[in-house]
Scaffold this active site. Structure first.
Site, short mmCIF file in Angstrom:
data_model
loop_
_atom_site.label_atom_id
_atom_site.label_comp_id
_atom_site.label_asym_id
_atom_site.label_seq_id
_atom_site.Cartn_x
_atom_site.Cartn_y
_atom_site.Cartn_z
N PHE A 141 0.83 -1.21 0.00
CA PHE A 141 0.00 0.00 0.00
C PHE A 141 0.87 1.26 0.00
O PHE A 141 0.83 2.07 -0.94
CB PHE A 141 -0.94 -0.08 1.21
N GLY A 193 1.47 -7.42 -0.43
CA GLY A 193 1.43 -6.50 -1.58
C GLY A 193 0.79 -7.17 -2.78
O GLY A 193 0.54 -8.38 -2.76
N LEU A 249 10.66 -0.75 3.10
CA LEU A 249 9.27 -0.76 3.59
C LEU A 249 8.74 -2.17 3.80
O LEU A 249 7.64 -2.35 4.33
CB LEU A 249 8.36 -0.04 2.56
N THR A 285 10.50 -11.72 10.02
CA THR A 285 10.49 -10.87 8.82
C THR A 285 11.05 -9.51 9.16
O THR A 285 11.94 -8.99 8.47
CB THR A 285 9.05 -10.70 8.30
N ALA A 301 11.46 2.15 7.34
CA ALA A 301 10.10 2.47 7.78
C ALA A 301 9.83 1.76 9.10
O ALA A 301 9.91 0.54 9.19
CB ALA A 301 9.09 2.04 6.73
N TYR A 335 5.40 -7.12 17.63
CA TYR A 335 5.50 -6.21 16.49
C TYR A 335 6.26 -4.95 16.90
O TYR A 335 7.20 -4.52 16.23
CB TYR A 335 4.10 -5.87 15.98
#
Ligand code: UDP
Length: 341
Positions: free
Chosen positions: A23, A48, A87, A106, A130, A162
């Protein structure tokens, strides 16, 4: 799939965007292409979509690949990059709660690999990592300033994995800057909204807009009085490009977002009103929405003084304008699906 054969050679800026089919990434790619850059996109298409990027464009090279694999193979022979925007990440609170192993691995392993990749390049590219406003955890300070303390729940609550993984990404980025002078800037993205965002991974606005368009109830979690600030993705990517383009920003962390607060209940009302929808608002207990023990943040609001001072960042899209754009994008997708059937 590697379409890098299509990239034009020349003296233009060569930019790598990881997660470029997502996004935020796809809006960033659009902006870089408009600037005249040659853009390499690496995306594993886990969240994505290839369709987020222009179908055929001489200035994009797209690789559907695991980022670490790509960096070690094709990336190593891709030549020098002037800028790298990292990102690629596991996104969305619901996905994170559902698959914490993937989230932790990840986010940290990929960021580590990208930073080593960049640090090995001479001259070094300018890098943006990011990060997320989740890094502030459940701190009750408001607004959040970049140097504020962070507050997390226990490691037995997977939600905080997270935030911790993103915090580790930030430590890594700053450590590389410290150690080798790598010009890396960290962007803490607050709630970002706009066309192409999908509600599947838990994001509130595309869900509300889809429900309002369908005349279905808008599901507000909890009492609806929790507060967020929503920034249009087109403003956000302008901020990211300007941060990278301003050498003095290297080695620093910046909040990126809007500082105009709205409660989730009021957001639901605004969506219904803007789209003229007959939908009702229903309240859904957190336990039902996320499973037992989920701790939602009551208020998330950035202090934008630092980014204002550094690059004069100011959000330009109003929330109503963004709601309309999200609805129009959904209508286009629905129209396209009908035309294809
Ligand atoms: N939310 C909601 N209904 C939904 C999805 C989310 O009421 O269908 C709420 C959610 O509990 C949170 C706010 O909307 O308080 C923003 O959620 P989102 O996942 O978009 O962002 P974040 O929680 O990361 O700020």
């Amino acid at each position: 799939m590697d379409e890098s054969a299509g990239i034009r050679s020349g003296r233009r800026r060569r930019v790598l965007v990881t997660g470029g089919a997502g996004f935020v990434g796809s809006h960033l790619v659009e902006r870089l292409l408009a600037r005249g850059d040659s853009v390499f996109v690496v995306d594993d298409l886990s969240t994505g979509r290839r369709g987020n990027l222009p179908a055929a464009h001489d200035d994009i090279a797209f690789a559907e690949a695991d980022l670490k694999d790509w960096l070690g193979a094709d990336g190593a022979s891709a030549g020098l990059f002037h800028e790298i925007y990292h990102l690629a990440a596991a996104v969305g609170v619901e996905l994170v709660v559902a698959d914490p192993v993937r989230t932790i691995e990840t986010n940290t392993e990929q960021t580590s690999a990208v930073l080593h990749f960049a640090a090995g390049m001479h001259p070094a590219p300018r890098v943006l990592v990011a990060s997320s406003s989740e890094v502030y955890g459940k701190s009750e300070r408001t607004p959040f300033g970049e140097d504020d303390d962070v507050v997390y729940g226990p490691t037995t609550a997977s939600r905080w994995s997270y935030a911790c993984s993103k915090a580790l990404d930030e430590f890594l980025a700053l450590a590389h800057h410290e150690k080798s002078g790598l010009p890396v800037v960290v962007a803490r993205l607050f709630n970002t909204v706009g066309p192409r965002q999908i509600g599947r991974y838990g994001m509130v606005l595309p869900r509300f807009v889809a429900a309002a368009r369908a005349g279905e109830p808008l599901r507000v979690y909890g009492d609806g009085r929790q507060v967020r600030c929503f920034c249009d993705v087109r403003d956000v990517v302008r901020g990211l490009v300007d941060l990278v383009g301003t050498p003095a920003c290297a080695g620093q962390i910046f909040n990126v977002g809007s500082d105009r607060p709205i409660s989730i209940e009021d957001l639901a009302r605004a969506v219904i009103d803007e789209l003229g929808s007959p939908s009702a608002i229903v309240h859904v207990p957190y336990d039902e929405a996320y499973g037992p023990g989920f701790e939602d943040l009551r208020r998330r609001e950035p202090d934008l003084s630092r980014i204002r001072g550094a690059i004069g960042f100011e959000p330009s899209f109003g929330l109503r304008e963004t709601i309309r754009a999200v609805a129009d994008a959904l209508a286009d997708v629905a129209g396209g699906a009908e035309a294809a059937s």
